[in-house]
Design a protein around this motif. Structure first.
Motif, PDB file in Angstrom:
ATOM      1  N   UNK A 189       0.818  -1.206   0.000  1.00 31.24           N
ATOM      2  CA  UNK A 189       0.000   0.000   0.000  1.00 31.24           C
ATOM      3  C   UNK A 189       0.856   1.263   0.000  1.00 31.24           C
ATOM      4  N   UNK A 190       1.812   1.374   0.926  1.00 29.37           N
ATOM      5  CA  UNK A 190       2.532   2.654   0.989  1.00 29.37           C
ATOM      6  C   UNK A 190       3.455   2.850  -0.209  1.00 29.37           C
ATOM      7  N   UNK A 191       3.992   1.768  -0.775  1.00 34.22           N
ATOM      8  CA  UNK A 191       4.757   1.912  -2.009  1.00 34.22           C
ATOM      9  C   UNK A 191       3.848   2.293  -3.178  1.00 34.22           C
ATOM     10  N   UNK A 192       2.674   1.675  -3.247  1.00 33.97           N
ATOM     11  CA  UNK A 192       1.746   1.962  -4.342  1.00 33.97           C
ATOM     12  C   UNK A 192       1.247   3.401  -4.279  1.00 33.97           C
ATOM     13  N   UNK A 193       0.868   3.848  -3.096  1.00 36.27           N
ATOM     14  CA  UNK A 193       0.418   5.230  -2.947  1.00 36.27           C
ATOM     15  C   UNK A 193       1.540   6.196  -3.351  1.00 36.27           C
ATOM     16  N   UNK A 194       2.769   5.907  -2.942  1.00 35.51           N
ATOM     17  CA  UNK A 194       3.888   6.774  -3.302  1.00 35.51           C
ATOM     18  C   UNK A 194       4.139   6.738  -4.806  1.00 35.51           C
ATOM     19  N   UNK A 195       3.985   5.565  -5.415  1.00 40.37           N
ATOM     20  CA  UNK A 195       4.157   5.439  -6.858  1.00 40.37           C
ATOM     21  C   UNK A 195       3.147   6.302  -7.606  1.00 40.37           C
ATOM     22  N   UNK A 196       1.966   6.474  -7.005  1.00 41.34           N
ATOM     23  CA  UNK A 196       0.918   7.312  -7.590  1.00 41.34           C
ATOM     24  C   UNK A 196       0.984   8.755  -7.076  1.00 41.34           C
ATOM     25  N   UNK A 197       2.134   9.158  -6.521  1.00 38.77           N
ATOM     26  CA  UNK A 197       2.338  10.525  -6.008  1.00 38.77           C
ATOM     27  C   UNK A 197       1.345  10.885  -4.909  1.00 38.77           C
ATOM     28  N   UNK A 198       1.077   9.899  -4.052  1.00 45.85           N
ATOM     29  CA  UNK A 198       0.104  10.094  -2.980  1.00 45.85           C
ATOM     30  C   UNK A 198       0.612   9.442  -1.690  1.00 45.85           C
ATOM     31  N   UNK A 199       1.896   9.637  -1.385  1.00 43.08           N
ATOM     32  CA  UNK A 199       2.520   8.971  -0.240  1.00 43.08           C
ATOM     33  C   UNK A 199       1.816   9.324   1.059  1.00 43.08           C
ATOM     34  N   UNK A 200       1.621   8.315   1.905  1.00 40.27           N
ATOM     35  CA  UNK A 200       0.937   8.554   3.177  1.00 40.27           C
ATOM     36  C   UNK A 200       1.713   8.064   4.394  1.00 40.27           C
ATOM     37  N   UNK A 201       2.774   7.263   4.198  1.00 35.75           N
ATOM     38  CA  UNK A 201       3.537   6.794   5.358  1.00 35.75           C
ATOM     39  C   UNK A 201       4.857   6.191   4.916  1.00 35.75           C
ATOM     40  N   UNK A 202       5.737   5.968   5.891  1.00 37.31           N
ATOM     41  CA  UNK A 202       6.943   5.192   5.716  1.00 37.31           C
ATOM     42  C   UNK A 202       7.201   4.467   7.015  1.00 37.31           C
ATOM     43  N   UNK A 203       8.172   3.581   7.034  1.00 33.99           N
ATOM     44  CA  UNK A 203       8.480   2.838   8.262  1.00 33.99           C
ATOM     45  C   UNK A 203       9.853   3.265   8.782  1.00 33.99           C
ATOM     46  N   UNK A 204       9.929   3.542  10.071  1.00 41.14           N
ATOM     47  CA  UNK A 204      11.157   4.031  10.671  1.00 41.14           C
ATOM     48  C   UNK A 204      12.275   3.011  10.717  1.00 41.14           C
ATOM     49  N   UNK A 205      11.992   1.771  10.389  1.00 38.85           N
ATOM     50  CA  UNK A 205      13.038   0.755  10.335  1.00 38.85           C
ATOM     51  C   UNK A 205      13.896   0.900   9.081  1.00 38.85           C
ATOM     52  N   UNK A 206      13.403   1.697   8.121  1.00 41.98           N
ATOM     53  CA  UNK A 206      14.157   1.907   6.881  1.00 41.98           C
ATOM     54  C   UNK A 206      13.612   3.153   6.189  1.00 41.98           C
TER      55      UNK A 206
END
Length: 372
Positions: A189-206
């Motif tokens: 989900x978060x990679x897909x949203x970012x791919x569509x220029x709609x990023x909503x989160x990331x994970x602090x482990x990376x």
């Protein structure tokens, strides 16, 4: 009073709508499955310094392995800032021991303040370099090229880079499979949203971003009242349609130790679910509609089967939806090196959805107070 045929017809209409909505989401996710990421071994190494930040509390059993991996990274200029958050084990002693052998390591021992957000804030203030790279004490980078890959796309335009952090695999454990599947679904989900220029989160482990990004975004000020959110909420509140890059090359992954008991995992997921209500409204609606469509699909499917109405149509739609979900999720699993989950996706999906609904109900009825 509504008669059974009318109820069945209404349920069918809702069921068809739910299947269409859910399928649209997975078609939306499919773009990431076909996005390519290639690792070039003779990679041009940038000369810009990187500050790696790690916060730890009672991680003596993990931090030794992490630090061995970090000091052996193939990158010309970096520092490691270690933050000890009131550990009661040998964490601080190990940090200082490594700092004594490696000049690139700095140690911060939190005194008056506590918590990961306080630790990160202090570490960023003392960071020597503009590029920041974050991971956790129980993580291990998947290659010595981790720093290079996770920071190379930081530039004047891209101020965030979202990476993938999976969990170690253990055989004969359905909890382990579920944890890895939930992590896979979240990453999809978060990679897909970012791919569509709609990023909503990331994970602090990376995760990586600029020191300037943290300071101009007022750090964690907007959500200091929450213990969690140092990663996903910070990205959610500062990401735009143009300032987020992704890195999903396997050599850039990190891997963490998963929870060993259902109780520990359940508590962890309650925390994450509680934080999501602080996302931007558009993301709350988009994510909420996705989870509702997943849950309704199974509820309506079994309801119509019990009513013995429209059997053929209901089953055909269910089969088409299950095939699409399996195909799209499998594409992501291959990309993120979780191939062994592919055969059990149809089993794990309804099980995870049921547990997510239980977590949502639990958070609604009882406000969680402890997260450890």
């Amino acid at each position: 009073m509504l008669q059974l045929p009318i109820i069945s017809e209404l349920l069918l209409v809702l069921y068809v709508a739910t299947v269409l909505v859910n399928c649209c989401y997975y078609l939306y996710f499919l773009k990431f499955g076909y996005t390519k990421g290639v690792f070039v071994k003779n990679h041009p190494i940038q000369n810009e310094g990187v500050s790696i930040i790690v916060c730890a509390r009672n991680e003596a059993h993990n931090i030794d392995s992490l630090l061995q991996s970090l000091v052996n990274q193939h990158y010309p200029l970096f520092e490691i800032i270690l933050v000890n958050d009131h550990s009661t084990d040998a964490t601080l002693a190990l940090m200082r021991r490594y700092a004594g052998f490696h000049n690139c390591i700095k140690v911060i021992d939190l005194k008056s303040e506590t918590g990961k957000k306080a630790g990160i804030t202090q570490a960023i203030a003392k960071a020597s370099f503009e590029k920041l790279l974050f991971t956790d004490a129980d993580c291990i980078p998947n290659s010595p090229y981790w720093i290079t890959l996770m920071t190379e796309n930081l530039n004047d335009t891209k101020t965030f880079v979202l990476g993938y952090s999976g969990y170690r695999s253990y055989k004969n454990s359905w909890l382990n499979k579920l944890i890895r599947f939930e992590t896979l679904l979240t990453a999809m989900q978060y990679f897909s949203y970012a791919t569509h220029d709609n990023a909503y989160m990331g994970v602090g482990r990376n995760l990586s971003y600029f020191k300037k990004t943290f300071n101009t975004g007022n750090g964690f000020e907007k959500h200091l009242h929450l213990k969690a959110g140092d990663d996903d909420l910070f990205v959610n509140q500062n990401a735009t349609a143009t300032n987020v890059a992704t890195c999903f090359i396997p050599e850039s992954f990190t891997y963490s130790e998963p929870k060993k008991t259902w109780k520990e995992w359940f508590i962890q997921k309650r925390r994450h679910t509680d934080v999501a209500k602080e996302y931007k409204m558009k993301h709350q609606i988009q994510l909420g509609l996705f989870y509702v469509s997943q849950f309704l699909f199974f509820i309506l499917f079994f309801a119509l089967l019990i009513l013995k109405q429209f059997f053929t149509l209901v089953c055909v739609l269910a089969l088409l939806r299950i095939i699409l979900v399996w195909f799209v999720t499998s594409k992501t699993a291959i990309k993120l090196k979780e191939n062994r989950l592919i055969p059990v996706i149809p089993i794990l999906e309804p099980f995870l959805i049921s547990l997510q609904m239980l977590i949502f109900i639990s958070n609604t009825l009882v406000k969680p107070h402890r997260w450890n």
